[in-house]
Design a protein around this motif. Structure first.
Motif, PDB file in Angstrom:
ATOM      1  N   THR A  88       0.849  -1.181   0.000  1.00  0.00           N
ATOM      2  CA  THR A  88       0.000   0.000   0.000  1.00  0.00           C
ATOM      3  C   THR A  88       0.889   1.237   0.000  1.00  0.00           C
ATOM      4  O   THR A  88       1.867   1.291   0.752  1.00  0.00           O
ATOM      5  CB  THR A  88      -0.897   0.028   1.258  1.00  0.00           C
ATOM      6  OG1 THR A  88      -1.661  -1.176   1.309  1.00  0.00           O
ATOM      7  CG2 THR A  88      -1.831   1.215   1.258  1.00  0.00           C
ATOM      8  N   LEU A  89       0.546   2.220  -0.832  1.00  0.00           N
ATOM      9  CA  LEU A  89       1.258   3.489  -0.856  1.00  0.00           C
ATOM     10  C   LEU A  89       0.493   4.474   0.017  1.00  0.00           C
ATOM     11  O   LEU A  89      -0.692   4.719  -0.203  1.00  0.00           O
ATOM     12  CB  LEU A  89       1.370   4.020  -2.287  1.00  0.00           C
ATOM     13  CG  LEU A  89       2.168   5.309  -2.445  1.00  0.00           C
ATOM     14  CD1 LEU A  89       3.651   5.071  -2.108  1.00  0.00           C
ATOM     15  CD2 LEU A  89       2.021   5.861  -3.846  1.00  0.00           C
ATOM     16  N   ILE A  90       1.172   5.018   1.031  1.00  0.00           N
ATOM     17  CA  ILE A  90       0.582   5.996   1.933  1.00  0.00           C
ATOM     18  C   ILE A  90       1.214   7.348   1.617  1.00  0.00           C
ATOM     19  O   ILE A  90       2.440   7.475   1.635  1.00  0.00           O
ATOM     20  CB  ILE A  90       0.852   5.648   3.416  1.00  0.00           C
ATOM     21  CG1 ILE A  90       0.506   4.203   3.739  1.00  0.00           C
ATOM     22  CG2 ILE A  90       0.145   6.634   4.330  1.00  0.00           C
ATOM     23  CD1 ILE A  90      -0.940   3.868   3.731  1.00  0.00           C
ATOM     24  N   GLU A  91       0.385   8.343   1.343  1.00  0.00           N
ATOM     25  CA  GLU A  91       0.891   9.679   1.005  1.00  0.00           C
ATOM     26  C   GLU A  91       0.733  10.626   2.181  1.00  0.00           C
ATOM     27  O   GLU A  91       0.019  10.344   3.144  1.00  0.00           O
ATOM     28  CB  GLU A  91       0.156  10.194  -0.228  1.00  0.00           C
ATOM     29  CG  GLU A  91       0.384   9.281  -1.435  1.00  0.00           C
ATOM     30  CD  GLU A  91      -0.099   9.881  -2.741  1.00  0.00           C
ATOM     31  OE1 GLU A  91       0.196  11.056  -2.991  1.00  0.00           O
ATOM     32  OE2 GLU A  91      -0.766   9.148  -3.490  1.00  0.00           O
ATOM     33  N   ASP A  92       1.429  11.758   2.085  1.00  0.00           N
ATOM     34  CA  ASP A  92       1.353  12.825   3.102  1.00  0.00           C
ATOM     35  C   ASP A  92       1.821  12.352   4.475  1.00  0.00           C
ATOM     36  O   ASP A  92       1.155  12.590   5.489  1.00  0.00           O
ATOM     37  CB  ASP A  92      -0.064  13.404   3.177  1.00  0.00           C
ATOM     38  CG  ASP A  92      -0.503  14.033   1.859  1.00  0.00           C
ATOM     39  OD1 ASP A  92       0.338  14.698   1.222  1.00  0.00           O
ATOM     40  OD2 ASP A  92      -1.659  13.835   1.462  1.00  0.00           O
ATOM     41  N   VAL A  93       2.959  11.668   4.504  1.00  0.00           N
ATOM     42  CA  VAL A  93       3.555  11.264   5.777  1.00  0.00           C
ATOM     43  C   VAL A  93       4.767  12.144   6.055  1.00  0.00           C
ATOM     44  O   VAL A  93       5.361  12.710   5.142  1.00  0.00           O
ATOM     45  CB  VAL A  93       3.967   9.769   5.793  1.00  0.00           C
ATOM     46  CG1 VAL A  93       2.766   8.876   5.551  1.00  0.00           C
ATOM     47  CG2 VAL A  93       5.061   9.475   4.788  1.00  0.00           C
ATOM     48  N   THR A  94       5.119  12.272   7.300  1.00  0.00           N
ATOM     49  CA  THR A  94       6.316  12.997   7.710  1.00  0.00           C
ATOM     50  C   THR A  94       7.446  11.991   7.856  1.00  0.00           C
ATOM     51  O   THR A  94       7.249  10.925   8.445  1.00  0.00           O
ATOM     52  CB  THR A  94       6.069  13.701   9.059  1.00  0.00           C
ATOM     53  OG1 THR A  94       4.945  14.556   8.927  1.00  0.00           O
ATOM     54  CG2 THR A  94       7.274  14.518   9.480  1.00  0.00           C
ATOM     55  N   GLU A  95       8.618  12.326   7.344  1.00  0.00           N
ATOM     56  CA  GLU A  95       9.752  11.401   7.433  1.00  0.00           C
ATOM     57  C   GLU A  95      10.212  11.267   8.885  1.00  0.00           C
ATOM     58  O   GLU A  95      10.512  12.257   9.539  1.00  0.00           O
ATOM     59  CB  GLU A  95      10.913  11.912   6.585  1.00  0.00           C
ATOM     60  CG  GLU A  95      12.120  11.010   6.601  1.00  0.00           C
ATOM     61  CD  GLU A  95      13.230  11.497   5.667  1.00  0.00           C
ATOM     62  OE1 GLU A  95      14.261  10.814   5.621  1.00  0.00           O
ATOM     63  OE2 GLU A  95      13.071  12.525   5.021  1.00  0.00           O
ATOM     64  N   LEU A 101       7.127   0.888  11.314  1.00  0.00           N
ATOM     65  CA  LEU A 101       5.805   0.466  10.882  1.00  0.00           C
ATOM     66  C   LEU A 101       4.991   1.739  10.677  1.00  0.00           C
ATOM     67  O   LEU A 101       5.213   2.732  11.382  1.00  0.00           O
ATOM     68  CB  LEU A 101       5.122  -0.389  11.960  1.00  0.00           C
ATOM     69  CG  LEU A 101       5.901  -1.572  12.514  1.00  0.00           C
ATOM     70  CD1 LEU A 101       5.105  -2.243  13.630  1.00  0.00           C
ATOM     71  CD2 LEU A 101       6.220  -2.569  11.421  1.00  0.00           C
ATOM     72  N   TYR A 102       4.066   1.702   9.718  1.00  0.00           N
ATOM     73  CA  TYR A 102       3.169   2.849   9.540  1.00  0.00           C
ATOM     74  C   TYR A 102       1.735   2.342   9.528  1.00  0.00           C
ATOM     75  O   TYR A 102       1.337   1.572   8.664  1.00  0.00           O
ATOM     76  CB  TYR A 102       3.454   3.625   8.253  1.00  0.00           C
ATOM     77  CG  TYR A 102       2.704   4.927   8.243  1.00  0.00           C
ATOM     78  CD1 TYR A 102       3.247   6.056   8.830  1.00  0.00           C
ATOM     79  CD2 TYR A 102       1.424   5.007   7.713  1.00  0.00           C
ATOM     80  CE1 TYR A 102       2.547   7.251   8.874  1.00  0.00           C
ATOM     81  CE2 TYR A 102       0.708   6.194   7.762  1.00  0.00           C
ATOM     82  CZ  TYR A 102       1.275   7.311   8.333  1.00  0.00           C
ATOM     83  OH  TYR A 102       0.578   8.496   8.386  1.00  0.00           O
ATOM     84  N   ASP A 103       0.968   2.791  10.510  1.00  0.00           N
ATOM     85  CA  ASP A 103      -0.446   2.427  10.615  1.00  0.00           C
ATOM     86  C   ASP A 103      -1.185   3.654  11.134  1.00  0.00           C
ATOM     87  O   ASP A 103      -1.610   3.689  12.280  1.00  0.00           O
ATOM     88  CB  ASP A 103      -0.621   1.222  11.543  1.00  0.00           C
ATOM     89  CG  ASP A 103      -2.034   0.652  11.496  1.00  0.00           C
ATOM     90  OD1 ASP A 103      -2.800   1.009  10.584  1.00  0.00           O
ATOM     91  OD2 ASP A 103      -2.370  -0.159  12.374  1.00  0.00           O
ATOM     92  N   GLY A 104      -1.245   4.693  10.286  1.00  0.00           N
ATOM     93  CA  GLY A 104      -1.840   5.951  10.697  1.00  0.00           C
ATOM     94  C   GLY A 104      -0.857   6.854  11.417  1.00  0.00           C
ATOM     95  O   GLY A 104      -1.131   8.009  11.695  1.00  0.00           O
ATOM     96  N   GLY A 105       0.313   6.337  11.729  1.00  0.00           N
ATOM     97  CA  GLY A 105       1.407   7.045  12.389  1.00  0.00           C
ATOM     98  C   GLY A 105       2.610   6.118  12.455  1.00  0.00           C
ATOM     99  O   GLY A 105       2.487   4.918  12.241  1.00  0.00           O
ATOM    100  N   TRP A 106       3.770   6.679  12.720  1.00  0.00           N
ATOM    101  CA  TRP A 106       5.006   5.893  12.759  1.00  0.00           C
ATOM    102  C   TRP A 106       5.178   5.207  14.101  1.00  0.00           C
ATOM    103  O   TRP A 106       4.907   5.786  15.149  1.00  0.00           O
ATOM    104  CB  TRP A 106       6.213   6.794  12.509  1.00  0.00           C
ATOM    105  CG  TRP A 106       6.264   7.372  11.139  1.00  0.00           C
ATOM    106  CD1 TRP A 106       6.042   8.677  10.802  1.00  0.00           C
ATOM    107  CD2 TRP A 106       6.558   6.696   9.929  1.00  0.00           C
ATOM    108  NE1 TRP A 106       6.173   8.833   9.450  1.00  0.00           N
ATOM    109  CE2 TRP A 106       6.485   7.629   8.889  1.00  0.00           C
ATOM    110  CE3 TRP A 106       6.854   5.380   9.601  1.00  0.00           C
ATOM    111  CZ2 TRP A 106       6.718   7.303   7.557  1.00  0.00           C
ATOM    112  CZ3 TRP A 106       7.081   5.048   8.280  1.00  0.00           C
ATOM    113  CH2 TRP A 106       7.020   6.004   7.273  1.00  0.00           C
ATOM    114  N   GLN A 107       5.646   3.969  14.053  1.00  0.00           N
ATOM    115  CA  GLN A 107       6.029   3.218  15.246  1.00  0.00           C
ATOM    116  C   GLN A 107       7.338   2.495  14.921  1.00  0.00           C
ATOM    117  O   GLN A 107       7.532   2.057  13.791  1.00  0.00           O
ATOM    118  CB  GLN A 107       4.984   2.167  15.591  1.00  0.00           C
ATOM    119  CG  GLN A 107       3.614   2.708  15.848  1.00  0.00           C
ATOM    120  CD  GLN A 107       2.588   1.592  15.936  1.00  0.00           C
ATOM    121  OE1 GLN A 107       2.930   0.421  16.049  1.00  0.00           O
ATOM    122  NE2 GLN A 107       1.328   1.951  15.868  1.00  0.00           N
ATOM    123  N   THR A 108       8.197   2.350  15.892  1.00  0.00           N
ATOM    124  CA  THR A 108       9.417   1.584  15.681  1.00  0.00           C
ATOM    125  C   THR A 108       9.050   0.112  15.521  1.00  0.00           C
ATOM    126  O   THR A 108       8.232  -0.408  16.272  1.00  0.00           O
ATOM    127  CB  THR A 108      10.375   1.754  16.873  1.00  0.00           C
ATOM    128  OG1 THR A 108      10.657   3.145  17.033  1.00  0.00           O
ATOM    129  CG2 THR A 108      11.682   1.013  16.637  1.00  0.00           C
TER     130      THR A 108
END
Length: 87
Positions: free
Chosen positions: A48-55, A65-72
């Motif tokens: 899945t390509l998720i757009e508009d994320v902050t690096e 991991l990315y699920d609505g926000g970043w997690q280690t």
């Protein structure tokens, strides 16, 4: 920024600039216009390509991991440091 994740695990595999063209197809992911990279193990059924994320800080593939926000990613293992020549 955009991130390409594994749909099932939410692992962030790639991070792209907003301006980069990323086309998730049935059998591959094509990056660039004209294409500069073809990712053969990712496709519309597993990624899945998720757009508009902050690096995130010190992003590396598989580190987050990315699920609505970043997690280690708790399963991430830091690769060994390369030894400098002459050491």
């Amino acid at each position: 920024m955009k991130t390409l994740i594994r749909t099932e695990t939410k692992v962030s595999l790639y991070l792209f600039a907003d301006s980069e063209t990323v086309d998730v197809q049935a059998d591959k992911v094509v990056v660039g216009d004209p294409e500069t990279l073809i990712i053969c193990d990712c496709n519309s059924s597993n990624s899945t390509l998720i757009e508009d994320v902050t690096e995130p800080t010190e992003w590396n593939g598989w580190k987050y991991l990315y699920d609505g926000g970043w997690q280690t990613n708790p399963d991430y293992v830091e690769p060994p440091a390369l030894e400098e020549e002459g050491e």
